[in-house]
Design a protein around this motif. Sequence first.
Motif, PDB file in Angstrom:
ATOM      1  N   TRP A  23     154.679 -15.948 123.372  1.00 32.61           N
ATOM      2  CA  TRP A  23     155.214 -16.377 121.866  1.00 32.61           C
ATOM      3  C   TRP A  23     154.545 -15.636 121.232  1.00 32.61           C
ATOM      4  O   TRP A  23     155.147 -14.831 119.991  1.00 32.61           O
ATOM      5  N   THR A  24     153.126 -15.534 121.316  1.00 30.20           N
ATOM      6  CA  THR A  24     152.546 -15.178 120.061  1.00 30.20           C
ATOM      7  C   THR A  24     152.688 -13.853 120.194  1.00 30.20           C
ATOM      8  O   THR A  24     152.116 -13.024 118.928  1.00 30.20           O
ATOM      9  N   ILE A  25     152.306 -13.039 121.343  1.00 29.79           N
ATOM     10  CA  ILE A  25     153.197 -11.475 120.674  1.00 29.79           C
ATOM     11  C   ILE A  25     154.455 -11.073 120.538  1.00 29.79           C
ATOM     12  O   ILE A  25     154.511 -10.167 119.306  1.00 29.79           O
ATOM     13  N   LEU A  26     155.175 -12.443 120.495  1.00 32.29           N
ATOM     14  CA  LEU A  26     156.638 -11.861 119.646  1.00 32.29           C
ATOM     15  C   LEU A  26     156.012 -12.151 117.952  1.00 32.29           C
ATOM     16  O   LEU A  26     156.675 -11.458 117.294  1.00 32.29           O
ATOM     17  N   PHE A  27     155.432 -13.459 117.899  1.00 31.74           N
ATOM     18  CA  PHE A  27     155.084 -13.453 116.540  1.00 31.74           C
ATOM     19  C   PHE A  27     153.916 -12.343 116.025  1.00 31.74           C
ATOM     20  O   PHE A  27     154.559 -12.303 114.456  1.00 31.74           O
ATOM     21  N   PHE A  28     153.495 -12.213 116.694  1.00 32.61           N
ATOM     22  CA  PHE A  28     152.791 -10.565 116.042  1.00 32.61           C
ATOM     23  C   PHE A  28     153.342  -9.542 115.770  1.00 32.61           C
ATOM     24  O   PHE A  28     153.108  -8.964 114.786  1.00 32.61           O
ATOM     25  N   ALA A  29     154.307  -9.373 116.504  1.00 29.87           N
ATOM     26  CA  ALA A  29     155.169  -7.831 117.029  1.00 29.87           C
ATOM     27  C   ALA A  29     155.710  -8.404 116.166  1.00 29.87           C
ATOM     28  O   ALA A  29     156.443  -7.010 114.801  1.00 29.87           O
ATOM     29  N   LEU A  30     156.877  -9.161 115.398  1.00 28.79           N
ATOM     30  CA  LEU A  30     157.622  -9.461 114.243  1.00 28.79           C
ATOM     31  C   LEU A  30     156.619  -9.053 113.101  1.00 28.79           C
ATOM     32  O   LEU A  30     157.433  -8.000 112.376  1.00 28.79           O
ATOM     33  N   SER A  31     155.683  -9.797 112.348  1.00 31.18           N
ATOM     34  CA  SER A  31     155.509  -9.459 111.651  1.00 31.18           C
ATOM     35  C   SER A  31     154.209  -7.911 111.697  1.00 31.18           C
ATOM     36  O   SER A  31     154.616  -7.361 110.048  1.00 31.18           O
ATOM     37  N   PHE A  32     154.218  -7.322 112.709  1.00 29.79           N
ATOM     38  CA  PHE A  32     153.341  -6.318 112.760  1.00 29.79           C
ATOM     39  C   PHE A  32     154.296  -4.940 112.497  1.00 29.79           C
ATOM     40  O   PHE A  32     154.712  -4.076 110.526  1.00 29.79           O
ATOM     41  N   ALA A  33     156.360  -5.590 112.813  1.00 24.41           N
ATOM     42  CA  ALA A  33     157.427  -4.736 112.503  1.00 24.41           C
ATOM     43  C   ALA A  33     157.998  -5.244 110.889  1.00 24.41           C
ATOM     44  O   ALA A  33     158.039  -4.088 110.433  1.00 24.41           O
ATOM     45  N   VAL A  34     157.396  -5.793 110.416  1.00 21.25           N
ATOM     46  CA  VAL A  34     158.160  -6.088 108.134  1.00 21.25           C
ATOM     47  C   VAL A  34     157.188  -5.350 108.078  1.00 21.25           C
ATOM     48  O   VAL A  34     157.410  -5.228 106.889  1.00 21.25           O
ATOM     49  N   TYR A  35     155.771  -5.628 107.998  1.00 21.63           N
ATOM     50  CA  TYR A  35     155.010  -4.634 107.573  1.00 21.63           C
ATOM     51  C   TYR A  35     155.181  -3.415 107.352  1.00 21.63           C
ATOM     52  O   TYR A  35     155.052  -2.456 106.237  1.00 21.63           O
ATOM     53  N   SER A  44     154.095   2.249 100.324  1.00 21.91           N
ATOM     54  CA  SER A  44     153.099   2.099 100.552  1.00 21.91           C
ATOM     55  C   SER A  44     152.730   0.231 100.858  1.00 21.91           C
ATOM     56  O   SER A  44     153.820   0.116 100.875  1.00 21.91           O
ATOM     57  N   ASN A  45     151.740  -0.025 100.751  1.00 24.64           N
ATOM     58  CA  ASN A  45     151.865  -1.330 101.321  1.00 24.64           C
ATOM     59  C   ASN A  45     151.633  -2.040 100.001  1.00 24.64           C
ATOM     60  O   ASN A  45     151.451  -3.725  99.970  1.00 24.64           O
ATOM     61  N   LYS A  46     152.073  -1.908  98.734  1.00 28.22           N
ATOM     62  CA  LYS A  46     152.007  -2.896  98.013  1.00 28.22           C
ATOM     63  C   LYS A  46     153.279  -3.146  97.611  1.00 28.22           C
ATOM     64  O   LYS A  46     153.631  -2.316  96.528  1.00 28.22           O
ATOM     65  N   ASN A  47     153.957  -4.276  98.275  1.00 24.75           N
ATOM     66  CA  ASN A  47     155.157  -4.599  98.870  1.00 24.75           C
ATOM     67  C   ASN A  47     155.639  -5.999  99.139  1.00 24.75           C
ATOM     68  O   ASN A  47     154.535  -6.421  99.687  1.00 24.75           O
ATOM     69  N   THR A  50     154.844  -6.751 102.327  1.00 24.27           N
ATOM     70  CA  THR A  50     153.686  -6.791 103.478  1.00 24.27           C
ATOM     71  C   THR A  50     153.423  -8.425 103.050  1.00 24.27           C
ATOM     72  O   THR A  50     152.719  -8.755 103.875  1.00 24.27           O
ATOM     73  N   ILE A  51     153.535  -9.225 101.403  1.00 26.36           N
ATOM     74  CA  ILE A  51     153.151 -10.519 101.495  1.00 26.36           C
ATOM     75  C   ILE A  51     153.793 -11.086 102.812  1.00 26.36           C
ATOM     76  O   ILE A  51     153.408 -12.225 103.579  1.00 26.36           O
ATOM     77  N   VAL A  52     155.389 -11.215 102.714  1.00 28.91           N
ATOM     78  CA  VAL A  52     156.427 -11.786 104.367  1.00 28.91           C
ATOM     79  C   VAL A  52     155.034 -11.561 105.124  1.00 28.91           C
ATOM     80  O   VAL A  52     155.136 -12.321 106.502  1.00 28.91           O
ATOM     81  N   ALA A  53     155.316  -9.975 105.806  1.00 27.48           N
ATOM     82  CA  ALA A  53     154.248 -10.121 107.269  1.00 27.48           C
ATOM     83  C   ALA A  53     153.084 -10.667 107.173  1.00 27.48           C
ATOM     84  O   ALA A  53     152.608 -11.220 108.615  1.00 27.48           O
ATOM     85  N   VAL A  54     152.133 -10.603 106.451  1.00 30.66           N
ATOM     86  CA  VAL A  54     150.751 -11.527 105.836  1.00 30.66           C
ATOM     87  C   VAL A  54     151.309 -13.331 106.114  1.00 30.66           C
ATOM     88  O   VAL A  54     150.303 -13.938 107.147  1.00 30.66           O
ATOM     89  N   LEU A  55     152.255 -13.414 105.467  1.00 26.77           N
ATOM     90  CA  LEU A  55     152.880 -15.584 105.960  1.00 26.77           C
ATOM     91  C   LEU A  55     153.165 -14.893 107.251  1.00 26.77           C
ATOM     92  O   LEU A  55     152.727 -16.212 107.720  1.00 26.77           O
TER      93      LEU A  55
END
Length: 189
Positions: A23-35, A44-47, A50-55
């Motif tokens: 689950w931890t790997i999946l959560f981090f992979a999902l955040s990374f994919a959104v980023y 750019s990362n100013k979108n 990026t906020i959704v990925a950080v959250l």
Amino acid sequence: MKKKVQKGSYGYLAYQKKASLIWTILFFALSFAVYIMGILSTGSNKNLLTIVAVLGCLPACKSAVGTVMFFRASGCSREAWEKISVYDDSLTGLYDMYFTSYKKNFPISHMVLKGNVICAYTESGKCDCNAGEKHLEQMLLQDGYKHITIKIFDHLGKYTDRLGQLSKLDTEEHRNRQEIIRTLRSISL
């Protein structure tokens, strides 16, 4: 992955280590994919993505903390399980319990409740049995369960002897037996 192992069953901590890591790997992979999607779509990362990925890293980090705790915990060894499981028919036991307090952790390989007596066994040499007994007593008192004797053994032979004695005892079960077991499960990792 195999069928979910319930808390209090033999092999619970080993199962949770694997499940929590996945689950931890999946959560981090999902955040990374959104980023990455945000960068690819805007350049750019100013979108907003990026906020959704950080959250999205918040539940990932919470899961990572749980994973670290599960990897620190050790469950009941196969050798101890073979000697203890002989009593599973006559006594209802809980395996792989890991209790935490502010100062210490208490790895419990097995525990049983018979009447007003809770007996537990730890395989960890680092477990402070007296502090563990006091911690469990305090936690049960907070839930309103009084007059329960708690003993934590650190020697398998003495523990199995005590299980033999308890299995032969013809004592009335505690009237709140299921609630006490539920409390023990809820305060365990």
